[in-house]
Design an enzyme around this catalytic site. Structure first.
Site, PDB file in Angstrom:
ATOM      1  N   GLY A 127       0.758  -1.251   0.000  1.00 20.69           N
ATOM      2  CA  GLY A 127       0.000   0.000   0.000  1.00 20.69           C
ATOM      3  C   GLY A 127       0.781   1.289   0.000  1.00 20.69           C
ATOM      4  CB  CYS A 150     -13.060   3.708 -31.213  1.00 21.05           C
ATOM      5  SG  CYS A 150     -12.122   3.438 -32.686  1.00 21.05           S
ATOM      6  CE1 TYR A 187      -1.748  -3.528  -8.896  1.00 24.88           C
ATOM      7  CE2 TYR A 187      -0.757  -1.483  -8.133  1.00 24.88           C
ATOM      8  CZ  TYR A 187      -1.142  -2.782  -7.901  1.00 24.88           C
ATOM      9  OH  TYR A 187      -0.913  -3.339  -6.667  1.00 24.88           O
TER      10      TYR A 187
HETATM   11  N1  LLP Z   1      -1.595  -7.119  -1.145  1.00 24.91           N
HETATM   12  C1  LLP Z   1      -2.887  -7.211  -1.469  1.00 24.91           C
HETATM   13  C2  LLP Z   1      -3.724  -8.209  -0.827  1.00 24.91           C
HETATM   14  C3  LLP Z   1      -3.418  -6.355  -2.448  1.00 24.91           C
HETATM   15  O1  LLP Z   1      -4.693  -6.443  -2.759  1.00 24.91           O
HETATM   16  C4  LLP Z   1      -2.576  -5.403  -3.070  1.00 24.91           C
HETATM   17  C5  LLP Z   1      -3.085  -4.522  -4.100  1.00 24.91           C
HETATM   18  C6  LLP Z   1      -1.224  -5.352  -2.699  1.00 24.91           C
HETATM   19  C7  LLP Z   1      -0.765  -6.231  -1.724  1.00 24.91           C
HETATM   20  C8  LLP Z   1      -0.242  -4.395  -3.312  1.00 24.91           C
HETATM   21  O2  LLP Z   1      -0.585  -3.094  -3.057  1.00 24.91           O
HETATM   22  P1  LLP Z   1       0.412  -1.896  -3.529  1.00 24.91           P
HETATM   23  O3  LLP Z   1       1.671  -1.990  -2.682  1.00 24.91           O
HETATM   24  O4  LLP Z   1       0.683  -2.078  -4.946  1.00 24.91           O
HETATM   25  O5  LLP Z   1      -0.352  -0.653  -3.224  1.00 24.91           O
HETATM   26  N2  LLP Z   1      -5.188  -1.328  -9.917  1.00 24.91           N
HETATM   27  C9  LLP Z   1      -5.057  -0.333  -8.876  1.00 24.91           C
HETATM   28  C10 LLP Z   1      -4.387  -0.878  -7.655  1.00 24.91           C
HETATM   29  C11 LLP Z   1      -5.091  -2.070  -7.081  1.00 24.91           C
HETATM   30  C12 LLP Z   1      -4.384  -2.619  -5.892  1.00 24.91           C
HETATM   31  C13 LLP Z   1      -4.873  -3.985  -5.620  1.00 24.91           C
HETATM   32  N3  LLP Z   1      -4.270  -4.618  -4.516  1.00 24.91           N
HETATM   33  C14 LLP Z   1      -4.299   0.874  -9.425  1.00 24.91           C
HETATM   34  O6  LLP Z   1      -3.939   0.869 -10.587  1.00 24.91           O
HETATM   35  O7  LLP Z   1      -4.088   1.841  -8.707  1.00 24.91           O
END
Ligand code: LLP
Length: 468
Positions: free
Chosen positions: A279, A392, A421
């Protein structure tokens, strides 16, 4: 006028300029818009990993994801070393491969000592094929299939159990395995009910979330799990969301997880591992100011250590699973600029040869990105234009009101911080072949994802005989 912004990016009447490596010593990769090795070379072109972006584009075409290996490795090491420095117990950083899953990236994470968080059978398969060790792979998802669960068990991975349905399935699978089989490892994912300030779609920790067990059912859950001899419950997991700049929510989470751990002990469940999720946010624009990796890790370690000291408990193995902050800023996407349209007194559109299919984040989350023109790094910024994709769809706009130098068709537009992402959420909308990706380091460029071809696009199509 040139000023150094706290993000480490110099902002001036010229384009975003990378800062030099001596200046950025104290910054984490997640705090800078451009990759760590970004430079402007003597031809006034952007260089990443010692490779001139305009040359890369000639060789590999556009759109092209360009991934800076040393930036990615630096982020992996900063996570790993911060835990070593601030946590007296065992720790394990996992790469959340949903940010970008492919063989080369999983192999780099593995070579840096990281484990892999996978969210599906496909991500699990990719991690295993990359050579990552199953003992450091953790499978997530709120709706794992029976096949995915069996795949994970047979591979020797840990399953992060999300709900009662899955727990029931696992018990049935365990019973079917017969007496001699050794118990498989699971962790329990709980919904912590911790709110954080991020986009609604990427918040997961609040009580109204599709993920995880309701902590109000802890008694029932621990009672059930304590009776299952074929399942080895080793830990607890929680994840509160993504792109988070505050540090308090993860400290609150760490404290809460210690309470859950203590409660589990009263049911005879020894929780040896705590996973606080991922996160940590990153810098997409100069108004983003995330903590460094070290600043994020340290207080989490402190909370767990002080709770253990107070209760005289052994330190659990501490895990976290960052995705975005490990990889986002080490990648840029290069596009070729094409057509333009002036809508008098309103705006000028300039189109690139990709868009929502290679970067769906602007249309999905209204995400804001910064850009430079790789072959005009020192030209003054005289234009305000809207960068449109080629799909489009009117909403296929990558960047509104980008400040650019005067450009021509054929110039190379680089969008920064696209490592997380983007590829992983890419699509073939309008049947655009998926883009290629290169890994750059010390002047060397290696293809890590081939550009799809038209043949690839119809590979899975079936044309029934009667339609021919
Ligand atoms: N662990 C779990 C259980 C998760 O669901 C996620 C992200 C992470 C770790 C990694 O989180 P990060 O460190 O990357 O913040 N598609 C969205 C982000 C979705 C995140 C989903 N889960 C975007 O493009 O912002």
């Amino acid at each position: 006028m040139v000023s150094t912004h706290p993000t480490g990016v110099q902002h001036s009447s010229r384009q975003y300029l990378p800062i030099t490596s001596t200046q950025n010593n104290l910054l984490s990769p997640n705090q800078q818009i451009l990759p760590l090795t970004a430079k402007v070379n003597s031809s006034d072109c952007l260089e990443i990993g010692g490779c001139d972006v305009t040359t890369l584009v000639q060789q590999f075409g556009t759109p092209l994801y360009i991934l800076d290996e040393s930036g990615l490795r630096t982020a992996c090491r900063q996570y790993r070393d911060s835990f070593k420095r601030y946590y007296l117990g065992e720790s394990q950083v996992l790469y959340a491969s949903k940010a970008w899953s492919c063989l080369a990236i999983c192999a780099i994470a593995h070579s840096e000592g990281l484990g892999i968080d996978v969210a599906s059978g496909g991500e699990l398969y990719t991690a295993l094929q990359s050579g990552a060790s199953p003992s450091k792979i953790y499978l997530h998802s709120n709706n794992k299939s029976r096949e995915e669960l069996i795949f994970a068990i047979e591979s020797g991975c840990t399953i992060v159990v999300d709900n009662w349905h899955e727990l029931d399935m696992l018990v049935t699978i365990a019973q079917g395995r017969g007496q001699g089989s050794s118990p498989f490892r699971i962790m329990l994912r709980l919904t912590p009910g911790i709110e954080c300030h991020t986009h609604e779609y990427i918040r997961t920790g609040q009580i109204d979330s599709k993920f995880g067990f309701d902590p109000n059912q802890l008694d029932e859950l621990f009672t059930f799990v304590s009776k299952q001899s074929a399942i080895n419950c080793v830990g607890l997991h929680a994840h509160i969301g993504s792109q988070i700049f505050e540090r308090q929510p993860h400290q609150d989470l760490a404290a809460l997880m210690m309470q859950w751990l203590t409660k589990a002990a009263t049911y005879g469940i020894e929780i040896a591992e705590l996973n606080v999720g991922g996160g940590l946010g990153i810098t997409y624009t100069e108004s983003d100011d995330p903590p460094s990796i070290e600043e994020w890790v340290k207080p989490i370690c402190e909370v767990i250590q002080s709770a253990c000291a107070k209760q005289n408990l052994p330190l659990p193995k501490l895990l976290c699973e960052p995705g975005r902050s490990l990889i986002a800023n080490s990648c840029v996407t290069a596009y070729t600029m094409g057509s333009s349209k002036v809508v008098p007194d309103i705006r000028t559109y300039v189109a690139v040869d990709g868009g929502m299919s290679d970067n769906p984040r602007p249309i999905t989350y209204e995400s804001v990105y910064r850009t430079v023109v790789a072959n005009r790094m020192s030209d003054p910024l005289t234009e305000t234009v809207t960068i449109a994709g080629k799909h489009c769809e009117s909403g296929d706009i990558l960047i509104k009101n980008a400040q650019l130098p005067k450009t021509e068709p054929g110039d190379i537009l680089v969008v920064m911080a696209t490592g997380a992402y983007n590829y992983s959420m890419a699509s073939n909308y309008n049947r655009l072949p998926r883009s290629a990706a290169v890994l750059v380091t010390n002047g060397e460029a290696n293809l890590i994802l081939q550009r799809e071809t038209y043949q690839d696009l119809i590979r899975q199509d079936c044309l029934p005989e009667r339609l021919k």
